[in-house]
Design a protein around this motif. Structure first.
Motif: not given
Lengths: 622, 622
Positions: B166, B145, B161, B170, B137-143
């Motif tokens: 940001l 990175k 970013a 999504p 369930q990593r957030a989009d941004w973490e994914r």
């Protein structure tokens, strides 16, 4: 005019008679506040009257133990002054008050070795600049930097300024005859002002909830809270819970902008009101920190929240953000004001919980703490300095009064406390007037008492009159109204209510409470299993959130909302989220801690937990 | 179809006959360009035809030495191809061409030990992201990175970013089925795009002059220049020089916004045209770098330029700025495009000079270099790797054709070259048509020749007919028209000019040139004194600026614009400012050098130099 002396502050004021102690304290700048807002409900604002004491009134007798009344304790919000008085404000009183922001933190600090102190990263510095000459043609900006360097503001090798500040500089410094105040935050000059304004530096900590938005105005040089303002989140018109707000953004183009505008308007109202109450200028607000659940976070920033609501529940970002006021359209603060957005833990455990963990120091406690934030979503945290687990359960809005036949929020006219024995029923109404409904804490009290009297059985059924224990009086028995769709129980008669209609607790209401409390309790159970500790190893249970602050601990255990532990292990911590946001506002070090919490906390997705349904069904029983 | 082979590139192309070598080179992607834009004026685009040579045309005979023509050298812009040909492009040719951006730099590098290479700080990376699941369930941004980290983009511990990116993430990553390209610049993701776009990364280097604005579109992955566009600065309608533009901002409220809008419009035109010429999409422009004089710098950024023009001449800031496209209102680039503003040296020695110093490598040359930028203001730089001195003199717009009776800019119809002997006068007209006026280089040539023939004396007086040397022909003598307010000299007869009116060099024109050249020469003298070296220690004189690129070196020495040094020591370096901006665009290391140059260069304020007036008056003589 009567004269009031405060101990240990030794401050004297003169006021007209008939005013309450709380009002006097506020006028004298001694902010203690009250969790209930001075309504005479919570009994937390007790002060010791050393001289000039008057007789305790009924409400004080109800809320304070007899021996304290005898010693001279009175409630600041209730006791009115009629003669010269000496008041002692016990130091511990400040701990329990939401409005005493930094004092509260100080109190907490005493319990831990590693102290938290105000960062030196933020400072205002008065500069008497050398005027330029042909022999000294340094640019305006270099001149300011050089002078700051001379003033030993040394940890800023790469000091910078935004274009907004550079635009302001040339005319301002000349109008100020080169005497200015620079506001430095970390490696940036975020404002310059004419003359010496070093004494005025403020920030605001926000907690943006689905239902309520709170703001705390804080003096950045002392950490003291100067005023607090709470408003209803106007997004509620698009739906009570986050799912309906997300659906709104999916159904209407431009909805995201509408929701953003609504929340920004509310922040603006809070900023203006908090500044006005504290008598400060909003131009002297340099920083804000914002904690909110993940959905509120996305809506404030204009980030698409769609994938939060869809499995597998993915937010855009969970990381903290260092923004500027100009990044949030229409915010009434200067463009260069620093905006710190606290980090989220997952789609359903937001920055409000990160802030709560920060403020309650779970992250450096050696013992296991259970933290429960009781809102529309129930967020549960279990852990210690070693590791922290979190989960979120859709408790539903029952505790906030929604989906309950006579439910309402904890405002004027709500029954917020219920006492019953086999002969009679007694309740307390917020602000004393006629009854308008029942709020979460009243509901929990009522169900707990009815369970104790056998009026509700283990499975949650409201029994028939003939099934009643024969010790119960007619008065109580007659309150059971039998019906085809289940029974209902008369809480208040028509003559006691505002609109003249009686109010009831229905079988449906009980079911709603069962669903809500089961969700919370099952969540707690799953976390205990995950961490693999028995219930008794819980060192403390912290109940947070507006509702969590008024709940009766015994009733909460009785209905099975929280595990059965000794009452002294249960603490009501109030708005921990707002407090956490305030801590992040005041300390870069604590911001770092905050980021570590969000990064390290383990989120347990209950929808993918095979045990959750089992525990949930089990927890439905009383 | 004829076949062309290029040596040493060994590249083959086939083209139709009758096309010029220059066009063939351009089509083959071998950008050499020409300082004169392929007009057959500068004689710089000489290439060696190894096979398939045709007879030299007249213009080549004029511009190339006889022995070179015999060896097979021809002008790329003039020689047309009619048969299979083998062309050798001498490596040294690339040095002198404004349009060969990066090749030019490469050429320079050979002369120095410390190389400059493209930074790895900018990169585009294709990412095939793992799709989210309940177990991930990593957030989009973490994914994003995390994936970048896996791809070994390692020097970004604090990758961040902006909110703009940001907001984009999504929906974009889902539409792209999680296959995206991230554009990373230093520690920031400045763009994300669907699919693999790693091959397209462009930047633009701008040189904003008071009169002309130039933009160079550069491929960020190779450093190659793809197109160049120059436009007139539309602010000129408010005045030719910076002082009148600053006065405009002081006289009218909103004038600063008008000037900013005008220059931004021009940048936008250049961006669109440069992209169109190179056949690229403006969405693939990720960075720009801007060099301009201090006033243009302030006007672009909306900074108040008032104190630049008033003693003691103070700019708002001299430091470089790392901005975003969104900081410059109405710029047509994406909000997140990085904008690097080169640093200024002083109020009158701007970032264009910093860029010029950077591009000419004075900062790492062991020998003393004199760099003169001939514009409305004449900026002079003297120094070496040890130390650099600068000054600025108000030369006035004479060299750009203003305040000269028949003056004009170096465009179509301008006399740009003059040859005279005691019998006749010959001149060259840009684009060959009828004469419309005379531009700076023509003016310098004309005055130099007239000085040689004794028509103008040491003090600058245009002599009477009877004072003429008796070797002078009637034809020349008759060109002197005597008058009460001083004599004038016939340059072109009515039949030779576009409007049928003869054009003259007036006594007033000579005075204007005297003022301008004296200002430059006196500035050079003051710097030589400051550095305390004799004139002969100057290793090289570099003449920069549009006018500096066409000037005849001998004539420049003859009129006393620059010190008398061997001609081979004098180099015309073209638009060094644009080249410097391009270098800063391509290399973080060179950005750092650029900042050091601006910080370390010593500015000499001539208005407070007691010697300057003395030298100025001395330099008025020829």
């Amino acid at each position: 005019m009567i004269k009031i002396t405060f101990l240990p502050d030794k401050k004297n004021v003169k006021v007209n008679e008939g005013i309450t102690v709380l009002e006097v304290l506020e006028r004298a700048g001694i902010n203690i506040g009250t969790p209930c807002g001075g309504k005479g409900i919570c009994g937390k604002c007790k002060v010791l009257i050393n001289k000039g004491i008057t007789a305790a009134i009924l409400i004080e007798k109800e809320l304070l133990p007899e021996e304290e009344i005898e010693k001279g304790f009175r409630l600041a919000c209730q006791t009115k002054l009629f003669k010269d008085t000496v008041i002692e404000i016990p130091s511990e009183i400040r701990l329990n008050f939401k409005r005493v922001f930094f004092s509260n933190l100080k109190g907490d600090i005493r319990h831990f070795k590693n102290n938290f102190s105000l960062d030196s990263n933020f400072k205002k510095v008065f500069l008497d600049l050398k005027k330029p000459f042909l022999d000294d043609q340094r640019a305006d900006w270099e001149r300011i930097k050089d002078e700051l360097f001379l003033k030993k503001i040394e940890n800023i090798p790469n000091l910078r300024a935004s274009l907004e500040i550079l635009k302001k500089i040339p005319v301002l410094i000349r109008e100020a005859n080169f005497k200015i105040t620079a506001t430095v935050d970390n490696d940036e000059i975020i404002d310059i002002e004419k003359g010496d304004t070093t004494k005025s530096s403020y920030g605001i900590a926000f907690d943006i909830g689905t239902t309520t938005v709170a703001g705390y105005l804080i003096d950045l040089s002392t950490g003291k809270e100067l005023s607090a303002v709470a408003k209803t989140n106007p997004q509620a018109i698009h739906g009570d819970d986050i799912i309906s707000r997300i659906e709104f953004t999916q159904q209407y183009k431009g909805a995201l902008e509408i929701l953003q505008k609504e929340i920004v308007n509310t922040l603006n109202e809070i900023i203006r009101e908090a500044a006005q109450r504290a008598g400060i200028n909003t131009n002297n607000i340099y920083k804000i920190a914002v904690a909110g659940n993940t959905c509120m976070h996305h809506l404030l920033l204009g980030l698409n929240p769609s994938y939060i609501a869809l499995s597998p529940y993915i937010p855009v970002t969970k990381e903290s953000l260092n923004l500027k006021a100009k990044n949030i359209p229409k915010l009434v603060l200067e463009a260069t004001v620093n905006v710190y957005i606290l980090p989220n833990i997952s789609a359903f455990v937001g920055a409000d919980i990160t802030a709560g963990i920060l403020a309650t120091y779970i992250w450096r406690n050696k013992k296991i703490i259970l933290f429960v934030d009781l809102g529309t979503n129930g967020e549960i945290v279990l852990g210690s300095k070693k590791k922290i687990w979190t989960c979120s359960t859709a408790a539903g809005p029952a505790f906030e009064g929604a989906q309950i036949s006579s439910g309402m929020r904890a405002t004027e006219g709500a029954i917020d406390k219920v006492k019953m024995d086999n002969k009679s029923i007694a309740y307390r109404v917020i602000k004393d007037g006629k009854v308008r409904g029942i709020c979460g804490s009243g509901l929990i009290d009522l169900i707990a008492e009815m369970l104790n009297l056998g009026l509700i059985n283990k499975s949650g059924k409201l029994i028939n009159r003939e099934e009643c224990n024969n010790k119960l009086s007619e008065e109580i028995r007659n309150r059971i109204i039998e019906g085809q769709k289940g029974n209902k129980f008369l809480i208040a008669k028509g003559k006691e209510t505002e609109n003249g209609n009686p109010i009831y607790l229905t079988q449906g209401d009980i079911r709603e409470v069962q669903l809500a409390k089961a969700a919370i309790f099952a969540g707690i159970k799953i976390l205990l299993k995950e961490v693999n500790i028995p219930q008794d190893d819980i060192h403390k249970i912290l109940l947070a959130g507006a509702f969590g602050n008024f709940i009766n601990k015994e009733s909460a255990i009785r209905v099975g909302l929280i595990p059965q532990l000794p009452l002294k292990k249960i603490e009501l911590v109030g708005n921990a989220a707002g407090r956490g946001a305030g801590i992040a506002l005041l300390s870069e070090k604590m911001k770092k801690v905050c980021q570590d919490i969000a990064k390290e906390a383990k989120y347990i997705e209950l929808s993918s937990s095979p045990d959750f349904q089992k525990e949930y069904i089990k927890a439905m029983f009383f």
